[in-house]
Motif scaffolding. Structure first.
Motif, PDB file in Angstrom:
ATOM      1  N   PRO A 152      49.382  31.639  40.652  1.00 21.83           N
ATOM      2  CA  PRO A 152      50.757  32.226  41.032  1.00 21.83           C
ATOM      3  C   PRO A 152      51.474  31.559  42.023  1.00 21.83           C
ATOM      4  N   SER A 153      53.047  31.285  41.829  1.00 23.59           N
ATOM      5  CA  SER A 153      53.447  30.593  42.957  1.00 23.59           C
ATOM      6  C   SER A 153      53.919  31.556  43.949  1.00 23.59           C
ATOM      7  N   VAL A 154      53.606  31.241  45.168  1.00 18.64           N
ATOM      8  CA  VAL A 154      54.046  32.200  46.491  1.00 18.64           C
ATOM      9  C   VAL A 154      55.789  32.069  46.628  1.00 18.64           C
ATOM     10  N   GLU A 155      56.429  33.314  46.522  1.00 19.26           N
ATOM     11  CA  GLU A 155      57.634  33.420  46.771  1.00 19.26           C
ATOM     12  C   GLU A 155      58.092  33.397  48.413  1.00 19.26           C
ATOM     13  N   GLY A 156      57.364  34.152  49.223  1.00 22.42           N
ATOM     14  CA  GLY A 156      57.418  34.480  50.637  1.00 22.42           C
ATOM     15  C   GLY A 156      56.320  34.700  51.439  1.00 22.42           C
ATOM     16  N   VAL A 157      56.520  34.628  52.647  1.00 26.44           N
ATOM     17  CA  VAL A 157      55.301  35.028  53.374  1.00 26.44           C
ATOM     18  C   VAL A 157      55.780  35.682  54.745  1.00 26.44           C
ATOM     19  N   VAL A 158      55.110  36.763  55.477  1.00 27.69           N
ATOM     20  CA  VAL A 158      55.525  37.467  56.646  1.00 27.69           C
ATOM     21  C   VAL A 158      54.407  37.230  57.362  1.00 27.69           C
ATOM     22  N   VAL A 159      54.669  37.043  58.442  1.00 29.57           N
ATOM     23  CA  VAL A 159      53.548  36.912  59.463  1.00 29.57           C
ATOM     24  C   VAL A 159      53.857  37.535  60.870  1.00 29.57           C
ATOM     25  N   VAL A 160      53.110  38.603  61.340  1.00 28.31           N
ATOM     26  CA  VAL A 160      53.332  39.532  62.393  1.00 28.31           C
ATOM     27  C   VAL A 160      52.174  39.037  63.090  1.00 28.31           C
ATOM     28  N   ALA A 161      52.331  38.443  64.435  1.00 32.18           N
ATOM     29  CA  ALA A 161      51.417  38.016  65.503  1.00 32.18           C
ATOM     30  C   ALA A 161      51.684  38.531  66.658  1.00 32.18           C
ATOM     31  N   GLU A 162      50.437  38.587  67.292  1.00 26.50           N
ATOM     32  CA  GLU A 162      50.837  39.006  69.028  1.00 26.50           C
ATOM     33  C   GLU A 162      51.448  38.032  69.869  1.00 26.50           C
ATOM     34  N   GLY A 163      51.326  36.536  69.391  1.00 25.18           N
ATOM     35  CA  GLY A 163      51.547  35.669  70.304  1.00 25.18           C
ATOM     36  C   GLY A 163      52.740  34.895  69.718  1.00 25.18           C
ATOM     37  N   ALA A 164      53.603  35.699  68.805  1.00 32.17           N
ATOM     38  CA  ALA A 164      54.658  35.074  68.124  1.00 32.17           C
ATOM     39  C   ALA A 164      56.038  35.034  69.113  1.00 32.17           C
ATOM     40  N   ASP A 165      55.919  35.601  70.439  1.00 32.47           N
ATOM     41  CA  ASP A 165      56.947  35.473  71.094  1.00 32.47           C
ATOM     42  C   ASP A 165      57.411  34.081  71.568  1.00 32.47           C
ATOM     43  N   SER A 166      56.448  33.167  71.596  1.00 34.68           N
ATOM     44  CA  SER A 166      56.842  31.781  71.930  1.00 34.68           C
ATOM     45  C   SER A 166      57.252  31.036  70.766  1.00 34.68           C
ATOM     46  N   GLY A 167      58.313  30.154  71.071  1.00 34.25           N
ATOM     47  CA  GLY A 167      58.916  29.243  69.960  1.00 34.25           C
ATOM     48  C   GLY A 167      57.971  28.600  69.537  1.00 34.25           C
ATOM     49  N   GLN A 168      57.038  27.768  70.548  1.00 38.60           N
ATOM     50  CA  GLN A 168      56.085  26.688  69.867  1.00 38.60           C
ATOM     51  C   GLN A 168      55.095  27.386  68.963  1.00 38.60           C
ATOM     52  N   ILE A 169      54.663  28.715  69.122  1.00 39.92           N
ATOM     53  CA  ILE A 169      53.813  29.572  68.560  1.00 39.92           C
ATOM     54  C   ILE A 169      54.376  29.713  66.924  1.00 39.92           C
ATOM     55  N   LYS A 170      55.532  30.169  66.992  1.00 44.70           N
ATOM     56  CA  LYS A 170      56.239  30.481  65.871  1.00 44.70           C
ATOM     57  C   LYS A 170      56.418  29.177  64.776  1.00 44.70           C
ATOM     58  N   LYS A 171      56.745  28.032  65.583  1.00 45.42           N
ATOM     59  CA  LYS A 171      56.879  26.703  64.744  1.00 45.42           C
ATOM     60  C   LYS A 171      55.546  26.341  64.311  1.00 45.42           C
ATOM     61  N   GLU A 172      54.427  26.649  65.105  1.00 47.80           N
ATOM     62  CA  GLU A 172      53.101  26.242  64.588  1.00 47.80           C
ATOM     63  C   GLU A 172      52.604  27.100  63.208  1.00 47.80           C
ATOM     64  N   ILE A 173      53.176  28.646  63.666  1.00 48.85           N
ATOM     65  CA  ILE A 173      52.611  29.209  62.521  1.00 48.85           C
ATOM     66  C   ILE A 173      53.532  28.917  60.935  1.00 48.85           C
ATOM     67  N   ILE A 174      54.851  28.454  61.040  1.00 50.30           N
ATOM     68  CA  ILE A 174      55.482  28.096  59.995  1.00 50.30           C
ATOM     69  C   ILE A 174      55.008  26.836  59.551  1.00 50.30           C
ATOM     70  N   GLU A 175      54.571  26.093  60.307  1.00 48.50           N
ATOM     71  CA  GLU A 175      53.992  24.812  59.837  1.00 48.50           C
ATOM     72  C   GLU A 175      52.692  25.102  59.013  1.00 48.50           C
ATOM     73  N   ALA A 176      52.073  25.748  59.674  1.00 43.53           N
ATOM     74  CA  ALA A 176      50.582  26.328  59.004  1.00 43.53           C
ATOM     75  C   ALA A 176      50.838  26.882  57.507  1.00 43.53           C
ATOM     76  N   ILE A 177      51.848  27.692  57.649  1.00 38.16           N
ATOM     77  CA  ILE A 177      52.109  28.457  56.190  1.00 38.16           C
ATOM     78  C   ILE A 177      52.509  27.314  55.197  1.00 38.16           C
ATOM     79  N   GLN A 178      53.673  26.512  55.712  1.00 41.44           N
ATOM     80  CA  GLN A 178      54.063  25.351  54.810  1.00 41.44           C
ATOM     81  C   GLN A 178      53.045  24.640  54.256  1.00 41.44           C
ATOM     82  N   ALA A 179      52.000  24.152  55.238  1.00 31.67           N
ATOM     83  CA  ALA A 179      50.878  23.302  54.671  1.00 31.67           C
ATOM     84  C   ALA A 179      49.879  23.979  53.737  1.00 31.67           C
ATOM     85  N   LEU A 180      49.818  25.501  53.940  1.00 33.69           N
ATOM     86  CA  LEU A 180      49.067  26.217  52.998  1.00 33.69           C
ATOM     87  C   LEU A 180      49.792  26.461  51.351  1.00 33.69           C
ATOM     88  N   PHE A 181      51.015  26.876  51.442  1.00 37.72           N
ATOM     89  CA  PHE A 181      51.942  27.123  50.441  1.00 37.72           C
ATOM     90  C   PHE A 181      52.997  26.212  50.128  1.00 37.72           C
TER      91      PHE A 181
END
Length: 194
Positions: A152-181
């Protein structure tokens, strides 16, 4: 009354008794065959509807199981990254898995050239293509022969993380999700956990 007797006698003499009996029996057989059988169309329709509903329920269940597995795998990998901390992930799917059946292609390409008596020529060409799924019999039912199953194709992803207040961490999470899906960044939402 006598006219009718003579008419019936004349018909019997012209056609013959065996042919007339055969004609009457054929009519009776056709009449019997025209009556509906014990199996009604509504039974067949309800069986088809039940099968369709069952297939839809199985497809929905498979989609949910696939989404849960992707969420769990993504959560496990993200929680191991330094600075992210505890993570919750939600994955939404665009559609269920796609099964691709083996197709039997029947292609016909014919060209006919005709010459008339004056030396002129005329060319006619015809092309036809017909595709049919190859069927295999399993347990008394015919099913398409599946050669490939696309996840099945992924339509969207929501990530809730403790360390998501940092812009760098958000960027890394988004890049990780894009690498996976295979999804765009605007379909990924990263938020800070409370």
């Amino acid at each position: 009354m006598e006219i009718k007797k003579n008419t019936i006698r004349d018909i019997l003499q012209k056609v013959g008794l065996p042919k007339l009996v055969l004609l009457v029996l054929t009519g009776i057989i056709l009449l019997v065959l025209s009556f509906p059988s014990g199996e009604s169309d509504s039974d067949t329709v309800s069986e088809t509807e039940e099968t369709t509903e069952q297939n839809e329920a199985e497809a929905l269940e498979a989609m949910e199981a696939y989404a849960r597995q992707q969420e769990e795998d993504t959560k496990n990998i993200l929680s191991k990254v330094e600075g992210i901390g505890e993570v919750e992930v939600m994955v939404t799917l665009a559609a269920s898995e796609e099964k691709i059946a083996l197709q039997d292609d029947d292609v016909s390409d014919d060209t006919v050239t005709e010459e008339d008596q004056q030396g002129g020529t005329r060319e006619q060409s015809s092309y036809s293509s017909k595709k049919e799924s190859v069927l295999v019999e399993e347990d008394g039912t015919e099913n398409p022969y599946v050669i490939q199953v696309n996840a099945p194709s992924v339509e969207g992803v929501v990530v809730v993380a403790e360390g998501a207040d940092s812009g760098q961490i958000k960027k890394e999470i988004i890049e990780a999700i894009q690498a996976l899906f295979p999804i765009e960044a605007h379909k990924i939402k990263v938020m800070k956990m409370k």
